[in-house]
Design an enzyme around this catalytic site. Structure first.
Site, PDB file in Angstrom:
ATOM      1  CE  LYS A 212     -48.155 -53.398 -49.926  1.00 39.86           C
ATOM      2  NZ  LYS A 212     -46.753 -53.711 -49.232  1.00 39.86           N
TER       3      LYS A 212
ATOM      4  CG  ASP B  92     -45.660 -55.579 -47.433  1.00 38.53           C
ATOM      5  OD1 ASP B  92     -46.164 -55.705 -48.081  1.00 38.53           O
ATOM      6  OD2 ASP B  92     -44.977 -54.689 -46.238  1.00 38.53           O
TER       7      ASP B  92
ATOM      8  NE  ARG C 256     -41.438 -43.551 -42.037  1.00 38.39           N
ATOM      9  CZ  ARG C 256     -41.539 -43.806 -42.579  1.00 38.39           C
ATOM     10  NH1 ARG C 256     -42.299 -42.211 -43.384  1.00 38.39           N
ATOM     11  NH2 ARG C 256     -43.384 -43.260 -42.775  1.00 38.39           N
TER      12      ARG C 256
ATOM     13  CB  THR D 203     -52.978 -46.466 -46.938  1.00 32.15           C
ATOM     14  OG1 THR D 203     -51.359 -46.505 -46.812  1.00 32.15           O
ATOM     15  CG2 THR D 203     -53.795 -46.580 -45.567  1.00 32.15           C
TER      16      THR D 203
ATOM     17  CG  ASP E 119     -48.838 -62.716 -61.897  1.00 34.67           C
ATOM     18  OD1 ASP E 119     -49.440 -62.864 -63.174  1.00 34.67           O
ATOM     19  OD2 ASP E 119     -47.899 -62.254 -62.365  1.00 34.67           O
TER      20      ASP E 119
ATOM     21  CE  LYS F  56     -44.011 -53.912 -44.128  1.00 36.39           C
ATOM     22  NZ  LYS F  56     -43.495 -53.412 -45.251  1.00 36.39           N
TER      23      LYS F  56
HETATM   24  O1  C5P Z   1     -42.091 -45.914 -40.640  1.00 34.56           O
HETATM   25  P1  C5P Z   1     -43.509 -46.243 -40.356  1.00 34.56           P
HETATM   26  O2  C5P Z   1     -43.891 -46.879 -39.652  1.00 34.56           O
HETATM   27  O3  C5P Z   1     -43.893 -45.436 -41.220  1.00 34.56           O
HETATM   28  O4  C5P Z   1     -43.800 -47.655 -41.438  1.00 34.56           O
HETATM   29  C1  C5P Z   1     -44.638 -48.541 -41.567  1.00 34.56           C
HETATM   30  C2  C5P Z   1     -44.931 -50.038 -42.198  1.00 34.56           C
HETATM   31  O5  C5P Z   1     -46.037 -50.005 -42.784  1.00 34.56           O
HETATM   32  C3  C5P Z   1     -43.550 -49.517 -44.316  1.00 34.56           C
HETATM   33  O6  C5P Z   1     -43.258 -50.875 -43.773  1.00 34.56           O
HETATM   34  C4  C5P Z   1     -45.126 -49.449 -45.084  1.00 34.56           C
HETATM   35  O7  C5P Z   1     -44.703 -49.460 -46.124  1.00 34.56           O
HETATM   36  C5  C5P Z   1     -45.978 -50.603 -44.683  1.00 34.56           C
HETATM   37  N1  C5P Z   1     -47.722 -50.170 -44.534  1.00 34.56           N
HETATM   38  C6  C5P Z   1     -47.577 -48.903 -44.336  1.00 34.56           C
HETATM   39  N2  C5P Z   1     -48.890 -48.218 -44.956  1.00 34.56           N
HETATM   40  C7  C5P Z   1     -49.679 -49.493 -45.269  1.00 34.56           C
HETATM   41  C8  C5P Z   1     -49.775 -50.572 -46.267  1.00 34.56           C
HETATM   42  C9  C5P Z   1     -48.051 -50.151 -45.285  1.00 34.56           C
HETATM   43  O8  C5P Z   1     -47.877 -47.861 -44.169  1.00 34.56           O
HETATM   44  N3  C5P Z   1     -51.235 -49.478 -46.046  1.00 34.56           N
END
Ligand code: C5P
Length: 232
Positions: A61, A59, A211, A119, A64, A32
């Site tokens: 998003k 990603d 992460r 979220t 517009d 991603k």
């Molecule tokens: O590091 P982590 O596993 O929390 O990363 C989750 C990824 O998913 C990040 O790139 C975050 O921006 C994305 N994301 C999220 N929750 C959402 C939409 C996207 O954590 N509702």
């Protein structure tokens, strides 16, 4: 495409992302690319990662007016990504225009999925800032339904919502779910989390994992563990 683990490459530069991806010598992860990396490095980063053999979820998003989104999607489609996304809040007309822009002359196109409510938005901020008074889960499901009616392929949602989305929009409608953590891992700033095995159980089509993989001591082992729990 079947169930897969998408690695959120939330890095600030090309050097960082390549030093991370260089470690994967066997299975090439679905990657991603988010706004941070795209804005830092431009469209070339997408071409380079694609050339290395990775599938890409771009990603960005989009949100517009329909005409602008349509033209922008045509540009992203030319980058040959596998999945891209937009905000369902842009309306059905915007989502339909996006699909038109994304469709190549030969009829093929990347998958298109919608963000429902971020979220980071909770009931209080939705009511006060957006003046939407309905319960947030009802709003999320309504946006998912609008995305399905516009012809989109799925939504980004919490793994906790995936089953409900499938019940409402059909089994084929994709659920792409972040908020995934190992049972013995650090949850960081994610509030509602699931393990890869639980996400599989409730029927997520793709999990987006950042992460727990990118910050692991052995990133390949962490990725393989995700794949073993979710895909196999
Ligand atoms: O590091 P982590 O596993 O929390 O990363 C989750 C990824 O998913 C990040 O790139 C975050 O921006 C994305 N994301 C999220 N929750 C959402 C939409 C996207 O954590 N509702």
């Amino acid at each position: 495409m079947g169930r897969d683990v998408i690695v959120a490459c939330d890095f600030a530069s090309k050097e960082q992302v390549f030093s991370f991806l260089d470690k994967f010598t066997e299975r090439k992860p679905f990657v991603k690319i988010g706004m941070e990396l795209f804005y830092a490095e431009g469209p070339e980063i997408v071409r380079e990662i694609k050339k290395r053999g990775h599938k890409i979820f771009l990603d960005l998003k989009l949100h517009d007016i329909p005409n602008t989104v349509k033209k922008s999607m045509a540009v992203l489609s030319n980058l040959d990504v596998d999945i891209c996304n937009l905000h369902a809040a842009g309306t059905k007309r915007m989502m339909e225009a996006a699909l038109e822009g994304l469709t190549r002359p030969d009829g093929t196109r990347p998958l298109l999925i919608a963000v429902t409510q971020l979220t980071s938005t909770d009931q209080e901020s939705m009511e006060n800032d957006l003046l939407i008074k309905e319960p947030i889960d009802k709003v999320v499901m309504h946006y998912a339904k609008c995305a399905a009616e516009a012809g989109l392929d799925g939504v980004v949602c919490s793994p906790l919502e995936a089953e409900k989305v499938h019940n409402l929009c059909g089994k084929e409608f994709l659920t792409v779910t972040p908020g995934v953590r190992f049972a013995d891992g650090d949850i960081g700033d994610q509030k509602r989390v699931m393990t890869p095995a639980q996400a599989k159980e409730i029927g997520s089509d793709y999990i987006v994992v950042g992460r727990p993989i990118t910050a692991a001591e052995d990133v390949v082992a962490a990725y393989n563990r995700c794949v073993a729990e979710f895909c196999d």
